[in-house]
Design an enzyme around this catalytic site. Structure first.
Site, PDB file in Angstrom:
ATOM      1  N   HIS A 371       0.882  -1.303  -0.090  1.00 57.34           N
ATOM      2  CA  HIS A 371      -0.236  -0.091   0.058  1.00 57.34           C
ATOM      3  C   HIS A 371       0.862   1.131  -0.063  1.00 57.34           C
ATOM      4  O   HIS A 371       2.097   1.165   0.190  1.00 57.34           O
ATOM      5  CB  HIS A 371      -0.829   0.067   1.197  1.00 57.34           C
ATOM      6  CG  HIS A 371      -1.792  -0.863   1.215  1.00 57.34           C
ATOM      7  ND1 HIS A 371      -3.246  -0.692   0.868  1.00 57.34           N
ATOM      8  CD2 HIS A 371      -1.793  -2.136   1.503  1.00 57.34           C
ATOM      9  CE1 HIS A 371      -4.025  -1.469   0.750  1.00 57.34           C
ATOM     10  NE2 HIS A 371      -3.104  -2.689   1.373  1.00 57.34           N
ATOM     11  N   GLU A 433       3.188   0.432   4.055  1.00 56.54           N
ATOM     12  CA  GLU A 433       2.710   1.792   3.716  1.00 56.54           C
ATOM     13  C   GLU A 433       3.923   2.347   3.114  1.00 56.54           C
ATOM     14  O   GLU A 433       4.856   2.858   4.249  1.00 56.54           O
ATOM     15  CB  GLU A 433       2.084   2.597   4.696  1.00 56.54           C
ATOM     16  CG  GLU A 433       0.724   2.159   5.230  1.00 56.54           C
ATOM     17  CD  GLU A 433      -0.366   2.232   4.258  1.00 56.54           C
ATOM     18  OE1 GLU A 433      -1.412   2.101   4.610  1.00 56.54           O
ATOM     19  OE2 GLU A 433      -0.257   2.922   3.313  1.00 56.54           O
TER      20      GLU A 433
END
Length: 470
Positions: A371, A433
Site C-alpha cells: 500500500h 505503507e
C-alpha cells in the site's frame, strides 16, 4: 447532589425487593435512563440472584448498535469502543474478542432478550441510583471524552469521499437511507478538529456537488453530544452504490453505480449456538517450511473500482501497489525455493475477504500487502510496516528494514494494527505503507521507475532473508 451507589449494592437492594414474598408485582421497579422513563416490553426479573433487563431498550437509548443473529441466538452490542457478544442460555460472553464468564445467562421472555444488568453496566461504565421511596432505578451514562477527531472531509471530484481522522475514530455500520437516498456514517465518541469545529459553529457544513451522476452533496455535523457522535452524510442518487475502505488515518467511500458494486462473499453460518473461542496462534520465530518451497502471496492493495488514495501527482494508489507487486513477481520468477501467488495481476478488485481466502487456500507461508499512505493537509512522510499477530512480528522487522532501504524515506517504524488482511490470515502477514501520496516528495519517489525497481528488489531480498535463502 445525587449519591450513586455501586452496582453491587444496587443489585443487592434490587434483589431484596424482588425476593419479597407476595409483593412481586409491587417490587418491579421503574427504569429510568438518563432521566427518561423506559417502558420495556418485558419486566426486569431476578435470575440466580441477578437482575436481568431488556437489552434493546437500554442499548438503543444509549445510542449503541445492536445486532441479533437468529441462527446462533447471539446479540452483539457495540458502543464504538467496546464490542460485547452474548448468547442466549450461555454464561460465556465475548468482550472485545476475550471470553468472560457471567454469573447469569441471557434469556428470552415473550420474544424480548433479557441480559444481566450488572454485567452490561460494568462493561459500558453505567452508573446506578436506587430510589427506595418511589421504587425507581436511575441508570446514568457518564459523559465520555472523544477518543477520535475528524480532521477533514473531502471529495475528489469523481466519486471518492475521504474522511481523515486522528486518534481512534471508527464508524458504526454504514446506514443507507431512502427518500431521498443518502449514505450515513456515524462515528461514536468522535468530535472534529479545531479548524472544522470553527466551521461547524452554525450547525453543519454542507458542500454541493454539481454535474455528477453519483452524488449531489455531502455534509457533516455533530449528531449527538451524549455521547459525542460525529455524522457524515452523502446525498446520493437512487442508483448509487459504494465501497468503503480503511487506510491509516482515513476512511474512503468510493461511489459507483449500484450494478458495479463488487459482491461480498457469503460467510457460512456457524451451526453451533456456542460463542466461538479463537484459538491462540503459537509464536513461531522461525519461518515455516513446506517441501523446501515457500508459498508467498503478494497482495497489491485496492484495484478496479477501489482506486485507493490519489497522489498529488494525480496518480492512484492502486497503480503503485500493482507495479511493485508485478516487479517483485518478475524478480522471483526463477527462484526455485519460492512460489509467488498474486491476489491480482491487473486492475481488478478482489474484496478483502477474497484476498484472505486466497492466501488460506494456497496455504501460504507469507502474506505481504502493498500500500501507500495519504494524509491530506499534512506534511507526513516516510515508510511504515504493520503486523497484527505475534507470529508476524519477526517478518515485519525484517521486511521493514528492506522497505526503508528501498524507499530511502523517513523511518516511521514497525507498528501493530488490526487491518483485516493481516488480522484474519493465519500465516505470517504484514501490510506495507511505502510512503505518503499526499506529499509531493514521497509521491515522486513512489512513482519513479528506478525507485520502484529498488523497492521491489529490496523487498525480495527481505523475503529471502526471512526464509534464510541465499
Amino acid at each position: 447532589m445525587k449519591k450513586f451507589v455501586t452496582i453491587l449494592l444496587f443489585m443487592s437492594v434490587l434483589f431484596t425487593m424482588f425476593a419479597s414474598v407476595g409483593q412481586a408485582a409491587e417490587a418491579v421497579p421503574r427504569l429510568y435512563l438518563n432521566g427518561l422513563l423506559l417502558q420495556p416490553d418485558a419486566n426486569p426479573q431476578i435470575v440466580n440472584q441477578s437482575t436481568v433487563v431488556p437489552i434493546r431498550v437500554i442499548t438503543e437509548g444509549l445510542g449503541f448498535q445492536v445486532e441479533w443473529d437468529n441462527a446462533t441466538k447471539t446479540v452483539t452490542i457495540n458502543d464504538g469502543s467496546n464490542v460485547i457478544k452474548l448468547t442466549i442460555n450461555n454464561n460465556a460472553a465475548l468482550v472485545n474478542d476475550q471470553v468472560v464468564q457471567m454469573e447469569t445467562k441471557p434469556i428470552i421472555v415473550k420474544g424480548t432478550t433479557l441480559v444481566p444488568l450488572r454485567f452490561v453496566g460494568e462493561q459500558f461504565g453505567l452508573e446506578f441510583e436506587w430510589k427506595a421511596d418511589t421504587k425507581e432505578v436511575h441508570i446514568v451514562q457518564p459523559p465520555k471524552q472523544p477518543t477520535g477527531w475528524i480532521t477533514g472531509v473531502s471529495f475528489d471530484g469523481i466519486g471518492g469521499i475521504s474522511v481523515n481522522y486522528e486518534g481512534a475514530a471508527k464508524p458504526n455500520k454504514v446506514q443507507v437511507l431512502d427518500n431521498p437516498k443518502r449514505i450515513v456514517l456515524d462515528f461514536p465518541n468522535t468530535s472534529y478538529s479545531s479548524n472544522l469545529a470553527t466551521e461547524l459553529a452554525s450547525g453543519q457544513v454542507k458542500a454541493e456537488v454539481t454535474d455528477n451522476p453519483l452524488i449531489t452533496s455531502y455534509r457533516y455535523s455533530i449528531f449527538s453530544n451524549t455521547p459525542t457522535v460525529a455524522r457524515v452524510v452523502l446525498d446520493v442518487n437512487a442508483d448509487t452504490g459504494y465501497v468503503m475502505t480503511e487506510g491509516v488515518g482515513e476512511y474512503r467511500i468510493d461511489l459507483m453505480p449500484s450494478g458495479e458494486v463488487p459482491p461480498e462473499p457469503e460467510t457460512p453460518a456457524d451451526p453451533e449456538p456456542e460463542l466461538p473461542v479463537e484459538p491462540e496462534v503459537p509464536v513461531d520465530p522461525q519461518p515455516p517450511v513446506t517441501d523446501n518451497v515457500y508459498d508467498v502471496v503478494l497482495d497489491a492493495g485496492h484495484g478496479g473500482s477501489d482506486p485507493g488514495a490519489q497522489s498529488v501527482l494525480k496518480r492512484w494508489e492502486k497503480e503503485f501497489n500493482l507495479s511493485i507487486a508485478l516487479k517483485m513477481q518478475a524478480l522471483m520468477a526463477n527462484e526455485k525455493s519460492i512460489k509467488v501467488h498474486m491476489t491480482r495481476t491487473s486492475d481488478t478488485y478482489p474484496t478483502l475477504l477474497e484476498r484472505i481466502a486466497f492466501a488460506e487456500n494456497v496455504k501460504a507461508d507469507m502474506f505481504i500487502s502493498i500500500h501507500a499512505n495519504s494524509l491530506k493537509g499534512s506534511s507526513a512522510t516516510g515508510s511504515e510496516t504493520y503486523y497484527y499477530r505475534e507470529n508476524s512480528k519477526s517478518l515485519a522487522e525484517v521486511i521493514h528494514k528492506h522497505l526503508l532501504a528501498g524507499t530511502q524515506l523517513k523511518d516511521r517504524g514497525v507498528k501493530k494494527e488490526a487491518f483485516k488482511v493481516i488480522k484474519e490470515t493465519t500465516m505470517p502477514a504484514v501490510l506495507l505503507e511505502a510512503g505518503f501520496l499526499s506529499l509531493a516528495a514521497d509521491s515522486k519517489v513512489l512513482f519513479d521507475d528506478a525507485a520502484q525497481n529498488r523497492i521491489a528488489a529490496e523487498l525480495v531480498a527481505g523475503i529471502k532473508e526471512y526464509f534464510k535463502l541465499k
